[in-house]
Motif scaffolding. Sequence first.
Motif, short mmCIF file in Angstrom:
data_model
loop_
_atom_site.label_atom_id
_atom_site.label_comp_id
_atom_site.label_asym_id
_atom_site.label_seq_id
_atom_site.Cartn_x
_atom_site.Cartn_y
_atom_site.Cartn_z
N PHE A 147 0.86 -1.19 0.00
CA PHE A 147 0.00 0.00 0.00
C PHE A 147 0.89 1.24 0.00
CE2 PHE A 147 0.77 -1.22 4.39
CZ PHE A 147 1.02 -0.03 5.05
N LYS A 235 -7.01 -3.41 6.24
CA LYS A 235 -7.20 -2.26 5.34
C LYS A 235 -7.94 -1.14 6.07
CE LYS A 235 -7.15 -4.20 0.66
NZ LYS A 235 -7.90 -4.32 -0.60
N PHE A 251 -4.88 1.60 -1.15
CA PHE A 251 -4.62 0.27 -1.70
C PHE A 251 -4.94 0.22 -3.19
CE2 PHE A 251 -5.21 -0.17 2.81
CZ PHE A 251 -4.21 -1.05 3.19
#
Length: 455
Positions: A147, A235, A251
């Motif tokens: 990421f 996430k 992401f």
Amino acid sequence: MLNRNELTFAELIQWFREQRVTEVECLVPDLTGVARGKILPRERFTEDRGMRLPEAVVAMGVTGEFPSEGPYYDVISPTDTDMHLRPDPSSVRLVPWAVDPTAQIIHDCFDRDGRLVPFAPRSVLRRVCDLFAAKGWEPVVAPELEFYLVARNTDPDMPLKPPIGRSGRAETSRQAYSIDAVNEFDPLFEDIYDYCEKMELNVDTLIHEIGAGQMEINFFHGHPLALADEVFFFKRTVREAALRHDMFATFMAKPIAGEPGSAMHIHQSVVDKRTGRNIFSNEDGSPSKEFHWYIGGLQRYIPAAMALFAPYVNSYRRLVRFAAAPINIQWGTDNRTVGIRSPIAPPQARRLENRVIGADANPYVALAATLACGYLGIVNRIEPTPECKGDAYLGDFQLPRSLGEALELLRAEADLAEVLGKSFITVYSEVKEIEYAEFMKVISPWEREHLLLHV
């Protein structure tokens, strides 16, 4: 620490009391991996285990749009039927950034007759894991998730930039594996690790990847459903932590032009549940037939599964030659230029790494799809091509180059539809067509720059 695998609903409620939980976030991952659901007072959650949501909530695109007609409504009821949600006690976690003690718990989606809703992402992964279980196998996976940290950006017309670190400067060059570059963001990563510890997420190594502001986190290996839940939670956690440090975490597969894209590499192997043996290795430690057939399945079906591994128009910007991302389905030992890598490992840990998958993929869908490819390879005894021992970037493209092409391949592949579910493939592909149509309404800066006065 909770024994998640054997947690009953009564024990879950007792844990709520021990943690003094006042609210419960009831979550359902949708097709994009976004957390949908409701927030309930703990007493309401305890009393009412019959929470419902419209079934289309898990079957909409990243823009929030739904198809207006077509095969989508052969699966989704046009009367907006309810799903019946059941909490999975094994998924419960605290919300470490909440002001009041709050729990979050993932729910499975059922229809009124008690059957899993087949197009819900978690249902699809359960379906694939059940196919392995019927053979006496258990898949084992370990995701590696990349990421970017970027400076706050509230104007979508402006390019993203690396954030300012502790030194007061942003990265201007690539700092692969640099410890000092990671330390620039120590306060952020201290919060991330603290949140992960409180949520009992089994994160392992943190590294700085190639791109400016690009990071990677590795997860310990485990059961696919548990790992998909952890990626889903992670996430959400990283985005929240980044916001608290005045930056964004993204992401996106390709957020910054000229920088490498972000992947979700998935290591995978299969264990015989009766013996505990890794079926990728023979008794003498050599690679097994199943190991090679699994590779053959990945090679045969990855092109058709690309819409699941690379789900957005942006995803295909990552998959270009010499850009730290694969362009074909070659396989090789300890070779990072191929799409299917076999890392150096002892026989009991022999595994394969699918390097094609983007960080933007839904973890439930991506895990289900890559396991489906390998499963089909074993049961159909698909032989792989010879091992690639050189630079795979010098070979031909073997992957679709756009979302439109990928969707055509997905719709045409009957074997994947049989394993993942025909209704899921229908809903997923129809939703992606809507997203693609939305994208095509946007005129890009490249078009204005090069076509405005030249054509």
